[in-house]
Design a protein around this motif. Sequence first.
Motif, PDB file in Angstrom:
ATOM      1  N   UNK A  89       2.802  80.112  92.056  1.00  0.00           N
ATOM      2  CA  UNK A  89       1.736  80.449  91.121  1.00  0.00           C
ATOM      3  C   UNK A  89       0.515  80.996  91.852  1.00  0.00           C
ATOM      4  N   UNK A  90       0.191  80.415  92.992  1.00  0.00           N
ATOM      5  CA  UNK A  90      -0.956  80.882  93.765  1.00  0.00           C
ATOM      6  C   UNK A  90      -0.728  82.293  94.289  1.00  0.00           C
ATOM      7  N   UNK A  91       0.469  82.553  94.798  1.00  0.00           N
ATOM      8  CA  UNK A  91       0.783  83.891  95.303  1.00  0.00           C
ATOM      9  C   UNK A  91       0.749  84.916  94.168  1.00  0.00           C
ATOM     10  N   UNK A  92       1.327  84.568  93.029  1.00  0.00           N
ATOM     11  CA  UNK A  92       1.292  85.474  91.876  1.00  0.00           C
ATOM     12  C   UNK A  92      -0.136  85.742  91.423  1.00  0.00           C
ATOM     13  N   UNK A  93      -0.956  84.722  91.418  1.00  0.00           N
ATOM     14  CA  UNK A  93      -2.343  84.887  90.982  1.00  0.00           C
ATOM     15  C   UNK A  93      -3.128  85.783  91.928  1.00  0.00           C
ATOM     16  N   UNK A  94      -2.963  85.583  93.218  1.00  0.00           N
ATOM     17  CA  UNK A  94      -3.697  86.397  94.198  1.00  0.00           C
ATOM     18  C   UNK A  94      -3.228  87.847  94.151  1.00  0.00           C
ATOM     19  N   UNK A  95      -1.920  88.061  94.128  1.00  0.00           N
ATOM     20  CA  UNK A  95      -1.396  89.427  94.065  1.00  0.00           C
ATOM     21  C   UNK A  95      -1.801  90.096  92.754  1.00  0.00           C
ATOM     22  N   UNK A  96      -1.673  89.389  91.656  1.00  0.00           N
ATOM     23  CA  UNK A  96      -2.034  89.951  90.358  1.00  0.00           C
ATOM     24  C   UNK A  96      -3.506  90.294  90.260  1.00  0.00           C
ATOM     25  N   UNK A  97      -4.369  89.400  90.715  1.00  0.00           N
ATOM     26  CA  UNK A  97      -5.810  89.669  90.669  1.00  0.00           C
ATOM     27  C   UNK A  97      -6.187  90.838  91.570  1.00  0.00           C
ATOM     28  N   UNK A  98      -5.556  90.926  92.726  1.00  0.00           N
ATOM     29  CA  UNK A  98      -5.849  92.030  93.646  1.00  0.00           C
ATOM     30  C   UNK A  98      -5.428  93.366  93.056  1.00  0.00           C
TER      31      UNK A  98
END
Length: 105
Positions: A18-27
């Motif tokens: 979830x953290x990786x998805x959130x960081x990639x998605x926000x970027x």
Amino acid sequence: MSDTDVYVSPTRVPATTALVLAVVGASVMSWSFVNGISAALDASGTGATPYIIAFLAAAVLVVAALVISIVCLARGLARGIALVALLVSIAPIVAVIILRIGATA
């Protein structure tokens, strides 16, 4: 198990995902938003369609991260990582809402 093997707790895997998805998605959302506006305002370009598609795909990643982090918090799996993922995934959603309110004011 040897000394070189790395053990990853299975309870941390969904929260880390979830953290990786959130960081990639926000970027990707921030990148495509800024470049999409530039492409939309540039009359000589091909348009903003690729940036819109990238923005929507990144928004799907952010929503998926939001759901996964909420599920992890409800189940009590890696609460610290899940809380960080929740905060990172909420940030672009709040930013889009603020931009929308600012555009209508």
